[in-house]
Design an enzyme around this catalytic site. Structure first.
Site, PDB file in Angstrom:
ATOM      1  N   HIS A 254       0.842  -1.210   0.000  1.00  0.00           N
ATOM      2  CA  HIS A 254       0.000   0.000   0.000  1.00  0.00           C
ATOM      3  C   HIS A 254       0.878   1.261   0.000  1.00  0.00           C
ATOM      4  CE1 HIS A 254      -3.602   2.401   1.463  1.00  0.00           C
ATOM      5  NE2 HIS A 254      -2.594   3.213   1.703  1.00  0.00           N
ATOM      6  N   GLU A 255       1.867   1.285   0.875  1.00  0.00           N
ATOM      7  CA  GLU A 255       2.714   2.482   0.994  1.00  0.00           C
ATOM      8  C   GLU A 255       3.602   2.653  -0.229  1.00  0.00           C
ATOM      9  OE1 GLU A 255       1.908   4.549   3.205  1.00  0.00           O
ATOM     10  OE2 GLU A 255       0.638   3.157   4.313  1.00  0.00           O
TER      11      GLU A 255
HETATM   12 CO    CO Z   1      -2.368   5.277   2.050  1.00  0.00          CO
END
Ligand code: CO
Length: 196
Positions: free
Chosen positions: A150-151
């Protein structure tokens, strides 16, 4: 290259549809005290915002840096352990299989959706000294594998709502519109809205 970069002292959380969230971040080339101090501020800000991950573009810094602490997601451990990590210039080297997890994002308050991610993969990154690190992750068993993917997306200007199906998107469309309207009201600009 290796020019000193001015990192902000005060970190403000940017939300959708701020355009910097769509900008691919630049690699970090200078591993100095300023970088270390900024990463510390990011970790503190992430805890303050009650997040498990925070990418530099989310605080207006278009650099390939994110921080994480997935300790709070390990429900079986009370109190949750501190598992702070700093990831600089990260990339995924190989991946296999897929898994889904319900994700949220500090830049999309109140929006949650199941997203499909790689299951097994190797992440390669640099630490604060610039030394290369690598770790094999299994996202189906270890939520850190979800957080990392996600990051890492944030560093490429990609947001978790980009992964949603059309049906999933209809469910969150109203909230996205509200955020777009709030941004336009505050700035007079449209921002980088979803194009579908
Ligand atoms: Co985010």
């Amino acid at each position: 290259m290796n020019q000193a970069y001015h990192y902000p002292e005060e970190l403000e959380l940017l939300t959708y549809p701020h355009p910097i969230l769509r900008r691919p971040a630049e690699p970090v080339t200078l591993f100095d005290d300023q970088l270390a101090a900024f990463c510390r501020r990011m970790l503190d800000a992430m805890h303050q915002f009650k997040g498990v991950g925070l990418a530099a573009p989310q605080v207006g810094v278009s650099r390939q840096i994110f921080v994480s602490d997935h300790g709070g997601l390990m429900a079986e451990q009370d109190p949750p352990p501190s598992l702070e990590r700093i990831w600089i210039n990260p990339r995924i080297e190989q991946h296999q299989g897929s898994t889904t997890y319900e994700e949220g994002c500090l830049s999309f308050p109140g929006i949650y959706a199941k997203v499909e991610r790689h299951d097994r993969f190797t992440v390669v990154w640099q630490d604060l000294q610039g030394a290369e690190q690598r770790l094999e992750l299994n996202a189906a068993d270890d939520v850190l594998g979800i957080v990392v993917q996600h990051e890492l997306d944030h560093l490429h200007g990609k947001l978790f709502v980009d992964h949603l199906t059309t049906v999933q998107l209809t469910l969150v469309r109203r909230k996205l519109k509200e955020m777009e309207q709030a941004y336009k009201k505050a700035t007079g600009k449209a921002g980088s809205i979803l194009r579908r």
